[in-house]
Design an enzyme around this catalytic site. Structure first.
Site, short mmCIF file in Angstrom:
data_model
loop_
_atom_site.label_atom_id
_atom_site.label_comp_id
_atom_site.label_asym_id
_atom_site.label_seq_id
_atom_site.Cartn_x
_atom_site.Cartn_y
_atom_site.Cartn_z
N ALA A 298 0.77 -1.40 0.27
CA ALA A 298 -0.08 0.23 0.29
C ALA A 298 0.85 1.38 0.01
CB ALA A 298 -1.03 0.17 1.18
N LYS A 299 2.04 1.14 0.44
CA LYS A 299 3.06 2.25 0.55
C LYS A 299 2.40 3.52 1.10
CE LYS A 299 5.59 0.70 -3.54
NZ LYS A 299 4.85 -0.69 -3.98
N ARG A 300 1.91 3.40 2.20
CA ARG A 300 1.15 4.45 2.83
C ARG A 300 2.20 5.12 3.49
NH1 ARG A 300 -3.10 3.18 0.07
NH2 ARG A 300 -4.58 2.09 0.93
#
Lengths: 266, 266
Positions: free
Chosen positions: B91-93
């Site tokens: 998700a590479k939040r």
């Protein structure tokens, strides 16, 4: 109309109301009920849309509560009641290639946002896919005022002429190389007005999104002065507006806080 | 069991199958039908779960198609058929404070992922909220091999002793200061094995997630050698497995590619 042109047309306000709904903080009988996220946010929109230059829903607050459908309805509602007011989807996406294309599709096609925030850690090719959507805004994290914002953004770069800090190099690249079609903006924290002034100096034509100003006038005046008037300034306030009251008067109180904040930003 | 312990227990494989479903590429009669995302991914999971050390669904491919419910069902399905295999939510939040808490809730409570990928542009306080979930993994972008990966990650930092590159400084901080409870990992691209070796030197105890290795053996061998054996190595392959065939034999072909890739990574 493009995102930047929308902002320019709304010169009566620099206030963006952030829509960060926390179920536990919803007013009255709605408290704790994630099914009321739409109703709450729509009431805030209805009470404030003539006072703002943008709305900024933060997607995490919807995704954590399985409320993507309410986010879709909310953005539709904003476009219906305030057709000139742009919606900035605060998602801070950051990926490349076909994954970035999917995120752009999510923001611009599914949610019909006018702009999206991006985290640029992966560089320009993590920004490019969003620019394929003509007129839509892509607002890059540049200088954030949290403690960890210093970890990379404040580092001076040894091999770039003049050894600028990373956020300065980013602002300059965004202004001079990356903003091919007038779609970029930058996120700059409100805590240090000197840094806002520096970003404005390096990026005189880019809209600036400044999070974190509350209802207090002092910060607001310093931010407005630092940002100058060469390009749009968008100052976000979320909780001070959303949770101005936990009673039946929440929407009226939200309007009063929004009005005071708007006035402090002129 | 913690994420890292799960990886250590699955020493028969370093292959992670990435679940990046594109409706247009689904096999046979499912082509173009976003409602078949679950069925397609579940068939891939059923065909490959004994060959992998992890599955990595990329959330953008679900969010773009209003398929969050299918992602929930898919992760439940993985936990049911392969209870020892961790799920990495890609998700590479990257956000802070209560927003990061909402994203952590999304990843670990809503989706029941065992680990999540994060973009660390906002620094350590954008990572910390995920560490509150005991045993869950937080895998930070460190060095990505896309062109824009050079924009910041390769910059040498003027004020850090030795003037390391940003990705080197990040790897060292993650290993020596940020990894308080054994939850961190790092994403390092496969393109330059020398950089994988450098990250491993600086972060000998952190799991490494390496995207972008296909079914070819050459790259794989270099990656395995560079990563050493001091901590888990997780090498992702998505499209080469998912789209090994567009016909009725897609699951069998996916298994064959996964088996060959797994073997190349031993």
């Amino acid at each position: 109309m493009t995102f930047t042109a929308q902002l320019q047309a709304l010169s009566h306000s620099r206030l963006c109301v952030g829509l960060d709904p926390e179920p536990a903080r919803l007013p009255g009988a709605w408290a704790g009920d994630a099914a009321k996220i739409f109703d709450f946010c729509a009431a805030i929109v209805d009470a404030t849309h003539d006072l703002v230059c943008a709305f900024k829903p933060q997607i995490a607050y919807f995704a954590a509560h399985r409320a993507e459908d309410q986010l879709e309805r909310l953005i539709d509602h904003i476009h219906a009641v305030a057709p000139g007011v742009p919606v900035i989807l605060d998602a801070k996406r950051g990926d490349i290639g076909s994954t970035a294309e999917q995120y752009a599709r999510e923001a611009f096609e599914r949610y019909r946002a006018d702009a999206v925030t991006l985290s640029p850690f992966m560089g320009f090719d993590s920004v490019e896919p969003y620019l394929a959507y003509e007129g839509k805004g892509a607002i890059l994290l540049c200088r954030t005022s949290n403690k960890g914002g210093d970890d990379w953004q404040m580092q001076r770069l040894a091999d770039v002429p003049g050894q600028p800090r990373l956020f300065e190099h980013l602002a300059r690249l965004a202004e001079t190389q990356w903003n091919r079609n007038g779609q970029l903006g930058l996120v700059v924290g409100a805590t240090y007005p000197g840094e806002i002034a520096r970003v404005r100096e390096l990026a005189p034509t880019l809209p600036l999104l400044v999070p974190g100003v509350g209802a207090q006038g002092g910060d607001a005046a310093a931010v407005v002065q630092a940002a100058g008037r060469t390009a749009p300034l968008v100052v976000n306030s979320s909780r001070a507006v959303l949770y101005a009251s936990s009673g039946a008067d929440f929407a009226a109180r939200a309007r009063a806080v929004a009005e005071a904040t708007r006035a402090s930003l002129i």
